[in-house]
Design an enzyme around this catalytic site. Structure first.
Site, PDB file in Angstrom:
ATOM      1  N   ASN A  84       0.805  -1.221   0.000  1.00  0.00           N
ATOM      2  CA  ASN A  84       0.000   0.000   0.000  1.00  0.00           C
ATOM      3  C   ASN A  84       0.838   1.272   0.000  1.00  0.00           C
ATOM      4  O   ASN A  84       0.389   2.321   0.448  1.00  0.00           O
ATOM      5  CB  ASN A  84      -0.957   0.001   1.194  1.00  0.00           C
ATOM      6  CG  ASN A  84      -1.819  -1.248   1.240  1.00  0.00           C
ATOM      7  OD1 ASN A  84      -1.746  -2.008   2.188  1.00  0.00           O
ATOM      8  ND2 ASN A  84      -2.601  -1.494   0.206  1.00  0.00           N
ATOM      9  N   VAL A  91       1.939   6.997   0.900  1.00  0.00           N
ATOM     10  CA  VAL A  91       1.154   5.975   1.594  1.00  0.00           C
ATOM     11  C   VAL A  91      -0.298   6.013   1.123  1.00  0.00           C
ATOM     12  O   VAL A  91      -0.911   7.085   1.061  1.00  0.00           O
ATOM     13  CB  VAL A  91       1.203   6.217   3.124  1.00  0.00           C
ATOM     14  CG1 VAL A  91       0.316   5.228   3.870  1.00  0.00           C
ATOM     15  CG2 VAL A  91       2.630   6.138   3.639  1.00  0.00           C
ATOM     16  N   CYS A  92      -0.827   4.839   0.818  1.00  0.00           N
ATOM     17  CA  CYS A  92      -2.228   4.699   0.417  1.00  0.00           C
ATOM     18  C   CYS A  92      -2.982   4.141   1.621  1.00  0.00           C
ATOM     19  O   CYS A  92      -2.891   2.959   1.931  1.00  0.00           O
ATOM     20  CB  CYS A  92      -2.302   3.739  -0.772  1.00  0.00           C
ATOM     21  SG  CYS A  92      -3.968   3.435  -1.347  1.00  0.00           S
ATOM     22  N   LEU A  93      -3.694   5.025   2.325  1.00  0.00           N
ATOM     23  CA  LEU A  93      -4.391   4.649   3.554  1.00  0.00           C
ATOM     24  C   LEU A  93      -5.667   5.478   3.631  1.00  0.00           C
ATOM     25  O   LEU A  93      -5.636   6.692   3.421  1.00  0.00           O
ATOM     26  CB  LEU A  93      -3.469   4.951   4.754  1.00  0.00           C
ATOM     27  CG  LEU A  93      -3.969   4.640   6.158  1.00  0.00           C
ATOM     28  CD1 LEU A  93      -4.237   3.152   6.332  1.00  0.00           C
ATOM     29  CD2 LEU A  93      -2.950   5.097   7.194  1.00  0.00           C
ATOM     30  N   SER A 126      -6.391  -2.495  -2.089  1.00  0.00           N
ATOM     31  CA  SER A 126      -5.959  -1.147  -2.470  1.00  0.00           C
ATOM     32  C   SER A 126      -4.467  -1.140  -2.810  1.00  0.00           C
ATOM     33  O   SER A 126      -3.675  -0.448  -2.191  1.00  0.00           O
ATOM     34  CB  SER A 126      -6.252  -0.193  -1.295  1.00  0.00           C
ATOM     35  OG  SER A 126      -6.058   1.141  -1.686  1.00  0.00           O
TER      36      SER A 126
END
Length: 158
Positions: A84, A91-93, A126
């Protein structure tokens, strides 16, 4: 003073008073020695009992002029290995995405704890980088080996 700077001063005060063990976070110093509250360097320790244990992972948080209405951008160093994390380090959060779960009430403490949690519990729905996502999904042994190599690259600084 802008709402962003007032909020960031408050965040800094709270952080200095009480922050999670093993973490660090501080505003970046400008060339003149002054603190830039809009840009922070932080370290996220790997959780005990996880693959990530033993490392402290550097991130940078950049707070936009619209903060706290808009979330900060959080980045690991480019090339950080995680399903992620984009190749750029971003950062993909969901709590860092204003279209998803970002709320102005989310604190610095919640952000760094959320990133720590993401390290060991990636979201396979994701993906942000293919090699780590593929290994996590299809070749757990390779994934674990790559994570352990990364742990060695980011030892705790004393």
């Amino acid at each position: 003073m802008s709402l962003r700077n007032i909020r960031l001063q408050e965040e800094r005060k709270q952080w200095r008073k009480d922050h999670p063990f093993g973490f660090f976070a501080k505003p970046v110093k400008g060339s003149d020695g002054s603190l830039d509250l809009t840009s922070w360097k932080a370290g996220i320790p790997g959780k005990a009992g996880t693959l990530w244990e033993g490392g402290v992972y550097p991130i940078r948080l950049d707070f936009p002029p619209e903060y706290p209405s808009k979330p900060p951008r959080v980045k690991f160093p480019a090339g950080f290995y995680h399903p992620n994390v984009y190749p750029s380090g971003t950062v993909c959060l969901s709590i860092l995405n204003e279209e998803q779960d970002w709320k102005p009430a989310i604190t610095l403490r919640q952000i760094v704890l959320g990133v720590q949690e993401l390290l060991d519990t990636p979201n396979p729905d994701s993906p942000a980088q293919e090699p780590a996502w593929k290994a996590f999904s299809k070749d757990r042994k390779l994934y674990e080996q790559k994570v352990l190599e990364q742990v060695k690259r980011y030892p705790p600084t004393v």
